[in-house]
Design a protein around this motif. Structure first.
Motif, mmCIF file in Angstrom:
data_model
loop_
_atom_site.group_PDB
_atom_site.id
_atom_site.type_symbol
_atom_site.label_atom_id
_atom_site.label_comp_id
_atom_site.label_asym_id
_atom_site.label_seq_id
_atom_site.Cartn_x
_atom_site.Cartn_y
_atom_site.Cartn_z
ATOM 1 N N ILE A 182 -0.690 -8.128 -1.408
ATOM 2 C CA ILE A 182 -0.515 -7.644 -2.779
ATOM 3 C C ILE A 182 -1.783 -6.946 -3.267
ATOM 4 O O ILE A 182 -1.730 -6.010 -4.069
ATOM 5 N N ILE A 183 -2.933 -7.388 -2.737
ATOM 6 C CA ILE A 183 -4.195 -6.790 -3.171
ATOM 7 C C ILE A 183 -4.308 -5.336 -2.724
ATOM 8 O O ILE A 183 -5.042 -4.550 -3.331
ATOM 9 N N LEU A 184 -3.563 -4.966 -1.675
ATOM 10 C CA LEU A 184 -3.607 -3.590 -1.185
ATOM 11 C C LEU A 184 -3.002 -2.610 -2.178
ATOM 12 O O LEU A 184 -3.366 -1.431 -2.195
ATOM 13 N N VAL A 185 -2.065 -3.097 -2.997
ATOM 14 C CA VAL A 185 -1.393 -2.212 -3.958
ATOM 15 C C VAL A 185 -1.926 -2.407 -5.373
ATOM 16 O O VAL A 185 -1.372 -1.869 -6.337
ATOM 17 N N PRO A 223 -6.532 -9.210 2.768
ATOM 18 C CA PRO A 223 -5.318 -8.373 2.759
ATOM 19 C C PRO A 223 -4.294 -8.775 3.815
ATOM 20 O O PRO A 223 -3.098 -8.551 3.627
ATOM 21 N N ALA A 224 -4.733 -9.375 4.899
ATOM 22 C CA ALA A 224 -3.810 -9.792 5.950
ATOM 23 C C ALA A 224 -2.918 -10.941 5.481
ATOM 24 O O ALA A 224 -1.764 -11.060 5.900
ATOM 25 N N GLN A 225 -3.465 -11.786 4.586
ATOM 26 C CA GLN A 225 -2.707 -12.929 4.082
ATOM 27 C C GLN A 225 -2.095 -12.652 2.712
ATOM 28 O O GLN A 225 -1.044 -13.215 2.383
ATOM 29 N N GLN A 250 1.153 3.670 0.620
ATOM 30 C CA GLN A 250 0.800 3.976 2.008
ATOM 31 C C GLN A 250 0.201 2.757 2.712
ATOM 32 O O GLN A 250 0.148 2.704 3.940
ATOM 33 N N TYR A 251 -0.248 1.766 1.899
ATOM 34 C CA TYR A 251 -0.862 0.571 2.472
ATOM 35 C C TYR A 251 0.145 -0.548 2.732
ATOM 36 O O TYR A 251 -0.165 -1.518 3.434
ATOM 37 N N TRP A 252 1.344 -0.422 2.128
ATOM 38 C CA TRP A 252 2.375 -1.438 2.319
ATOM 39 C C TRP A 252 3.737 -0.765 2.170
ATOM 40 O O TRP A 252 4.023 -0.170 1.140
ATOM 41 N N PRO A 253 4.572 -0.825 3.203
ATOM 42 C CA PRO A 253 5.847 -0.098 3.190
ATOM 43 C C PRO A 253 6.870 -0.696 2.224
ATOM 44 O O PRO A 253 7.593 -1.637 2.562
ATOM 45 N N VAL A 254 6.919 -0.149 1.043
ATOM 46 C CA VAL A 254 7.854 -0.617 0.024
ATOM 47 C C VAL A 254 8.175 0.562 -0.898
ATOM 48 O O VAL A 254 7.342 1.448 -1.101
ATOM 49 N N SER A 255 9.381 0.595 -1.435
ATOM 50 C CA SER A 255 9.761 1.689 -2.326
ATOM 51 C C SER A 255 9.058 1.551 -3.665
ATOM 52 O O SER A 255 8.559 0.477 -4.016
ATOM 53 N N LEU A 280 6.969 -13.498 -4.852
ATOM 54 C CA LEU A 280 7.098 -12.050 -4.822
ATOM 55 C C LEU A 280 8.096 -11.672 -3.727
ATOM 56 O O LEU A 280 7.994 -12.151 -2.599
ATOM 57 N N THR A 281 9.024 -10.813 -4.084
ATOM 58 C CA THR A 281 10.101 -10.463 -3.159
ATOM 59 C C THR A 281 9.601 -9.841 -1.867
ATOM 60 O O THR A 281 10.078 -10.173 -0.779
ATOM 61 N N ASP A 282 8.620 -8.946 -1.971
ATOM 62 C CA ASP A 282 8.207 -8.150 -0.808
ATOM 63 C C ASP A 282 6.795 -8.426 -0.334
ATOM 64 O O ASP A 282 6.295 -7.703 0.539
ATOM 65 N N PHE A 283 6.135 -9.439 -0.913
ATOM 66 C CA PHE A 283 4.757 -9.734 -0.528
ATOM 67 C C PHE A 283 4.582 -11.226 -0.291
ATOM 68 O O PHE A 283 4.906 -12.030 -1.173
ATOM 69 N N PRO A 284 4.045 -11.603 0.864
ATOM 70 C CA PRO A 284 3.710 -13.019 1.076
ATOM 71 C C PRO A 284 2.493 -13.389 0.227
ATOM 72 O O PRO A 284 1.672 -12.532 -0.098
#
Length: 217
Positions: free
Chosen positions: A173-176, A168-170, A45-50, A75-79
Motif C-alpha cells: 500500500i505504501i507504493l501507491v 513494500p514487499a509486505q 505502475q508500482y502495483w497492478p490495480v485499476s 484492503l481488497t487488493d493489498f495485503p
C-alpha cells in the motif's frame, strides 16, 4: 482567579478547535488529493490495480482510520502485515482524537467567539492570531528545507515504534501512497490553519478600526 481560569480554558478550546478543524478538513480534502496525486505520480505502475480499485482501497483505508466501529483494517487488493496494521492502528487513534477534539472544543470555541463578538471585543483575537500565523510559517520553512527529514521527525514524535517504516514487499500500500501525497496533505493543513489565523487577524483589525473611529468622534 476563577474568571482567569475560565478565560484561559476558552482560549485553549479555541486554539484546539482551530488546529483540529484544519486537521479534519485536511482528512476530508485527502479524498480529492489522492486520486489527483495517483494520476500525476503514476502510482499504479508500482502495483497492478485499476484506478477505480485503487480509489476503493483508499476509501477502505480512510474509513478504517476515521470510523471507530471498524476494528480491523482490510484492503481488497493489498495485503497488510502485522507491523503495517499496527501503524495504521496508531494513526487511527490520532485521527479519531482529532475528530473528538473538534467535536468537544467546537461548542466552547463558538460560544466564546460569539461572546467576544457580542461584546465588541474582537480586537482580543489580534495577538493570538498573529502568533498562530507566524509559528506555522517557521515550521513550514523548516519543512521546506528537507521535507523527508521533517516527515521522519514528525513520525518519531507521534509514534512510539518503528512500524511506520514500511517494507513494500509486505505492505505494498505504501507504493501507491507517494511522499508527495503526504507533503500535499501537510501543505493543505498549513494553508487551512493559516486562513483561520488570517481571518481572526482581519476581524481583529476591523474591530480596532471601529474602536478608533468611535474614539475619534
Amino acid at each position: 482567579m476563577k474568571a482567569e481560569l475560565k478565560n484561559g480554558a476558552n482560549w485553549l478550546a479555541t486554539i484546539l478547535f482551530c488546529i483540529s478543524l484544519a486537521v479534519v478538513l485536511t482528512l476530508l480534502g485527502s479524498y480529492l488529493l489522492f486520486p489527483i496525486d495517483a494520476v500525476v505520480y503514476q502510482v499504479r505502475q508500482y502495483w497492478p490495480v485499476s484506478a477505480g480499485a485503487l480509489y476503493h482501497n483508499f476509501l477502505q483505508l480512510m474509513a478504517y482510520l476515521q470510523l471507530p466501529w471498524i476494528g480491523q483494517l482490510q484492503l481488497t487488493d493489498f495485503p497488510v502485515s502485522q507491523s503495517g496494521a499496527q501503524h495504521f492502528a496508531d494513526v487511527k487513534q490520532l485521527f479519531i482524537l482529532a475528530w473528538i477534539i473538534l467535536l468537544v472544543s467546537a461548542p466552547f470555541a463558538v460560544r466564546f467567539l460569539h461572546r467576544i463578538k457580542k461584546q465588541g471585543q474582537e480586537y482580543r483575537l489580534l495577538r493570538p492570531a498573529q502568533i498562530g500565523f507566524l509559528l506555522p510559517l517557521i515550521l513550514a520553512g523548516l519543512a521546506s528545507l528537507n521535507f523527508n527529514q521533517f516527515f521522519v521527525t514528525f513520525h518519531e514524535l507521534f509514534f512510539r515504534n518503528q512500524d511506520w517504516l514500511f517494507d513494500p514487499a509486505q505492505d505494498p500500500i505504501i507504493l501507491v501512497l507517494p511522499e508527495e501525497f503526504f507533503m500535499h496533505c501537510f501543505i493543505l493543513a498549513f494553508v487551512l490553519f493559516e486562513l483561520l489565523m488570517i481571518s481572526g487577524w482581519l476581524v481583529a483589525h476591523r474591530s480596532i478600526r471601529k474602536l478608533r473611529a468611535t474614539h475619534d468622534k
